[in-house]
Write a protein that holds these residues in place. Structure first.
Motif, PDB file in Angstrom:
ATOM      1  N   ASP A 179       0.827  -1.220   0.000  1.00  0.00           N
ATOM      2  CA  ASP A 179       0.000   0.000   0.000  1.00  0.00           C
ATOM      3  C   ASP A 179       0.858   1.266   0.000  1.00  0.00           C
ATOM      4  N   PHE A 180       1.799   1.307  -0.924  1.00  0.00           N
ATOM      5  CA  PHE A 180       2.734   2.438  -0.931  1.00  0.00           C
ATOM      6  C   PHE A 180       2.397   3.484  -1.996  1.00  0.00           C
ATOM      7  N   VAL A 181       3.061   4.615  -1.859  1.00  0.00           N
ATOM      8  CA  VAL A 181       2.933   5.696  -2.836  1.00  0.00           C
ATOM      9  C   VAL A 181       4.166   5.684  -3.734  1.00  0.00           C
ATOM     10  N   CYS A 182       3.947   5.888  -5.023  1.00  0.00           N
ATOM     11  CA  CYS A 182       5.082   5.983  -5.944  1.00  0.00           C
ATOM     12  C   CYS A 182       4.689   6.859  -7.113  1.00  0.00           C
ATOM     13  N   GLY A 183       5.664   7.204  -7.930  1.00  0.00           N
ATOM     14  CA  GLY A 183       5.387   8.023  -9.094  1.00  0.00           C
ATOM     15  C   GLY A 183       4.488   7.280 -10.075  1.00  0.00           C
ATOM     16  N   ALA A 184       3.692   8.053 -10.827  1.00  0.00           N
ATOM     17  CA  ALA A 184       2.715   7.454 -11.736  1.00  0.00           C
ATOM     18  C   ALA A 184       3.216   7.410 -13.171  1.00  0.00           C
ATOM     19  N   ASN A 185       4.459   7.803 -13.369  1.00  0.00           N
ATOM     20  CA  ASN A 185       5.010   7.911 -14.722  1.00  0.00           C
ATOM     21  C   ASN A 185       4.207   8.891 -15.579  1.00  0.00           C
ATOM     22  N   GLU A 186       3.700   9.906 -14.910  1.00  0.00           N
ATOM     23  CA  GLU A 186       2.939  10.935 -15.608  1.00  0.00           C
ATOM     24  C   GLU A 186       3.172  12.238 -14.845  1.00  0.00           C
ATOM     25  N   ASP A 187       3.498  13.276 -15.595  1.00  0.00           N
ATOM     26  CA  ASP A 187       3.841  14.546 -14.967  1.00  0.00           C
ATOM     27  C   ASP A 187       2.691  15.026 -14.073  1.00  0.00           C
ATOM     28  N   GLY A 188       2.981  15.249 -12.794  1.00  0.00           N
ATOM     29  CA  GLY A 188       1.969  15.804 -11.901  1.00  0.00           C
ATOM     30  C   GLY A 188       1.132  14.769 -11.173  1.00  0.00           C
ATOM     31  N   PHE A 189       1.481  13.492 -11.298  1.00  0.00           N
ATOM     32  CA  PHE A 189       0.667  12.470 -10.630  1.00  0.00           C
ATOM     33  C   PHE A 189       1.529  11.427  -9.928  1.00  0.00           C
ATOM     34  N   HIS A 190       1.030  10.959  -8.791  1.00  0.00           N
ATOM     35  CA  HIS A 190       1.599   9.802  -8.120  1.00  0.00           C
ATOM     36  C   HIS A 190       0.502   8.758  -7.955  1.00  0.00           C
ATOM     37  N   LEU A 191       0.923   7.558  -7.595  1.00  0.00           N
ATOM     38  CA  LEU A 191      -0.032   6.499  -7.321  1.00  0.00           C
ATOM     39  C   LEU A 191      -0.018   6.202  -5.827  1.00  0.00           C
ATOM     40  N   ALA A 192      -1.207   6.013  -5.247  1.00  0.00           N
ATOM     41  CA  ALA A 192      -1.292   5.600  -3.851  1.00  0.00           C
ATOM     42  C   ALA A 192      -1.894   4.208  -3.805  1.00  0.00           C
ATOM     43  N   GLY A 193      -1.623   3.496  -2.737  1.00  0.00           N
ATOM     44  CA  GLY A 193      -2.175   2.151  -2.570  1.00  0.00           C
ATOM     45  C   GLY A 193      -1.586   1.141  -3.539  1.00  0.00           C
ATOM     46  N   ALA A 194      -0.376   1.409  -4.004  1.00  0.00           N
ATOM     47  CA  ALA A 194       0.246   0.484  -4.950  1.00  0.00           C
ATOM     48  C   ALA A 194       0.790  -0.729  -4.211  1.00  0.00           C
ATOM     49  N   ASN A 195       0.822  -1.858  -4.910  1.00  0.00           N
ATOM     50  CA  ASN A 195       1.306  -3.091  -4.295  1.00  0.00           C
ATOM     51  C   ASN A 195       2.084  -3.942  -5.291  1.00  0.00           C
ATOM     52  N   TRP A 196       3.179  -4.504  -4.796  1.00  0.00           N
ATOM     53  CA  TRP A 196       3.950  -5.467  -5.583  1.00  0.00           C
ATOM     54  C   TRP A 196       3.076  -6.690  -5.822  1.00  0.00           C
TER      55      TRP A 196
END
Length: 572
Positions: free
Chosen positions: A355-372
């Motif tokens: 459930d981590f935050v990381c970059g979204a590979n898009e200018d101005g956006f990140h992803l939350a709740g990401a999981n391996w």
RNA sequence: CGGGGCAUGGCGCAGUCUGGUAGCGCAUCUGCUUUGGGAGCAGAGGGUCGGCGGUUCGAAUCCGUCUGCCCCGACCA
């Protein structure tokens, strides 16, 4: 020595050129003068310190069975061409030509010269092992000399090189040198630590650094109080977390993070801790492509570990913004592992996040709740990061601590790198040619002087460890011109102490008491005796310990005994 | 090497913008007074203002150039 006979100029003000405290204090104390960038003259008081360090080093090397010799400071290019280092060493080598246009360098180290000596002198395994050492001035044309003596271009170094028939013999000498080094730094009165180290450019197998502990040290060293683990931060392994990754509970969510490029900015905006973020660094791959390295947001990349990974280009090179844009379609601040087409290597700690935050590979956006495993393929994992304080010790003893250190010694098992390149071999028991195995062992003699000050000073000046002090005792004579009896008493004390084998500096200058006290503190002699009319009337002189400031009144007749007791037994 | 800063007596600095022939503190020397934590008074010496070239009647000051020294240089992801 009589201070009235020494042209000593001390400064109240800090010379503008000096950044670190050791440099400032040595300049202010008149122990050191700069000639050019990274080049210094050792003035009389400073030289006494250097010589003392040198002598302790010499005694312990001799005791450990090493043989002192002295090699030329200037070396011919041919030797360096044999090992290929004439080209590899680059601009660190100060090169020059003689009148016949033959090329030379001012030696930055002496592996080539000693190996040449060894191949000429050592022919039989019966002569081995041999450990040669010298105390010699070296010159390295540093990109940026700085911190005074700590990173000077010309410096005094003890370097030793041992030669062996087999690895067991090399190990034995290596251990003996490690022991000798510990004895040397202990005898010098320094707080130090031996640490496992990267063997770096010199190459070879085992390697340990000896660090003087000081807050101003350039190196971070990791150690554990509960076991004997100690390593340079560059080398300290970060263990993989013992606890498994927890299950995903959040859904993947794209969040707007305009202009939030740094971990701190993103965490502030989203109100999450940095440990719950991933940072993604793009580095050059060995095959000319790029690789994404993923770390937990609060961790730092360890460039040595990263460069050692198969597939990553060594030395490590970070991709620039244009390369990141081309590879991921976004600026560097917004890259992340989700959907990225680059190969991904995750640090162990990053790989157990859920459930981590990381970059979204898009200018101005990140992803939350990401999981391996769910949003990103399970990554290849590796140890990529610098250890942080509190991490578990690889020695198993508990949490590690981190301290700053100044590298003053380094020992290596070199192996046969130079002996093979230069064909230095002996005949073994079977009459067969066998390349000698080598060890090399360095101590930065002049750097030790600076490190000692970095570790031992206060607002008033230097506090020399007793074994390094230019003099053991300073006698401050108050108003010698005014009082015959004061002068006579000071002279008698001076003679008595010298006759007792004590090294004494007597401040018999025509100066006011305040000036003498201030200079005594600045110069840093560990023990001070004050002879003045007031005390003398009672048959007393005053003793003051530099480090603690503790004072004591002494009867004149007891002074020699008292000082001898303070100094302890003479070193064997 | 890239970026930034500085260069005026031994040390620390002002003066430079706005051109007019150099000043302060410390240190040094002399004298007097002082004398237990960087003394006071009076006097003195010491500077090609980093080098070279230019502009100007005149340059520490403006312009050009060179040199030296100091600081920073993946850590943004």
């Amino acid at each position: 020595m009589r201070l009235s006979q020494l042209p000593l100029t001390t400064f109240k003000e800090v010379p503008a050129e000096a950044e670190v405290i050791s440099h400032q204090l040595m300049l202010r104390a008149g122990m050191l003068r700069r000639l050019a960038s990274g080049l210094f003259t050792w003035m009389p008081l400073g030289l006494r310190v250097l010589r003392k360090v040198e002598q302790v080093v010499r005694e312990e090397m001799d005791r450990a069975g090493a043989l002192e010799l002295l090699m030329p400071a200037v070396q011919p290019a041919e030797l360096w061409q044999e090992t290929g280092r004439w080209d590899l060493y680059g601009n660190l080598l100060l090169r020059m030509r003689d009148r016949h246009e033959r090329e030379f360098c001012f030696g930055p180290t002496h592996e080539e010269v000693i190996t040449d000596i060894a191949r000429r002198e050592l022919k039989s395994y019966r002569q081995l092992p041999v450990n040669y050492y010298q105390i010699q001035t070296k010159f390295r044309d540093e990109i940026r000399p700085r911190f005074g003596l700590m990173r000077a271009r010309e410096f005094l170094m003890k370097d030793a090189y041992s030669f062996h028939l087999d690895h067991a013999s090399l190990q034995k000498t290596y251990e003996a040198m490690a022991d000798a080094y510990a004895t040397i730094f202990t005898r010098l009165g320094l707080r130090f630590r031996p640490v496992e180290a990267d063997s770096g450019e010199i190459g070879g197998a085992r390697s340990q650094e000896f660090h003087v502990l000081a807050d101003s040290g350039e190196d971070a060293i990791v150690y554990c109080d509960a076991d004997d683990f100690a390593a340079n931060l560059e080398m300290a392994p970060a263990l993989a977390p013992a606890t498994p990754r927890s299950a995903a509970t959040q859904r993947l969510d794209k969040v707007s993070t305009p202009n939030q490029r740094t971990i701190d900015e993103v965490c502030d905006l989203l109100d999450i801790p940095a440990q719950q973020c991933l940072k993604t660094l793009v580095v050059a791959a060995a095959d000319g492509g790029l690789i994404a390295l993923v770390l937990r947001g609060d961790h730092e990349l360890n460039p040595i570990k990263a460069a050692a990974l198969p597939g990553v280009a060594a030395p490590l090179r970070l991709a620039d913004a244009a390369e990141v844009q081309a590879a991921a379609g976004c600026p560097p601040g917004f890259i992340g592992p989700v959907g990225v087409t680059l190969p991904v290597i995750a640090d162990h700690s990053a790989a157990v996040l859920a459930d981590f935050v990381c970059g979204a590979n898009e200018d101005g956006f990140h992803l939350a709740g990401a999981n391996w495993g769910r949003d990103i393929p399970e990554p290849e994992t590796a140890d990529l990061r610098n250890v942080v304080a509190g991490d578990p010790s690889p020695g198993g003893g508990g949490p590690v601590r981190i301290a700053r250190g100044i590298e003053v010694g380094h020992i290596f098992e070199l192996g046969d790198k130079y002996s093979r390149a230069m064909n230095a071999s002996v005949l073994d028991q079977d009459g067969k040619e066998s390349p000698m195995l080598m060890g090399c062992y360095g101590i930065g003699v002049s750097r030790i002087v600076a490190a000692a000050i970095e570790q031992n000073h206060d607002d008033n000046g230097i506090i020399w460890p007793e074994p390094m002090a230019p003099f053991q005792v300073v006698i401050v004579v108050l108003n010698p011109k005014k009082s015959e009896s004061v002068t006579a008493a000071a002279d008698a004390l001076y003679d008595d102490l010298q006759n007792a084998g004590v090294e004494v500096l007597v401040d018999d200058r025509k100066a006011r008491p305040g000036v003498k006290f201030a200079d005594a503190d600045l110069l840093g002699m560990p023990h001070r005796l004050t002879v003045g009319e007031r005390g003398l009337a009672a048959g007393q002189v005053e003793y003051r310990e530099r480090r603690s400031g503790a004072e004591e009144k002494l009867a004149l007749d007891d002074v020699v005994k008292f000082i001898q007791a303070k100094l302890g037994p003479a070193p064997a």
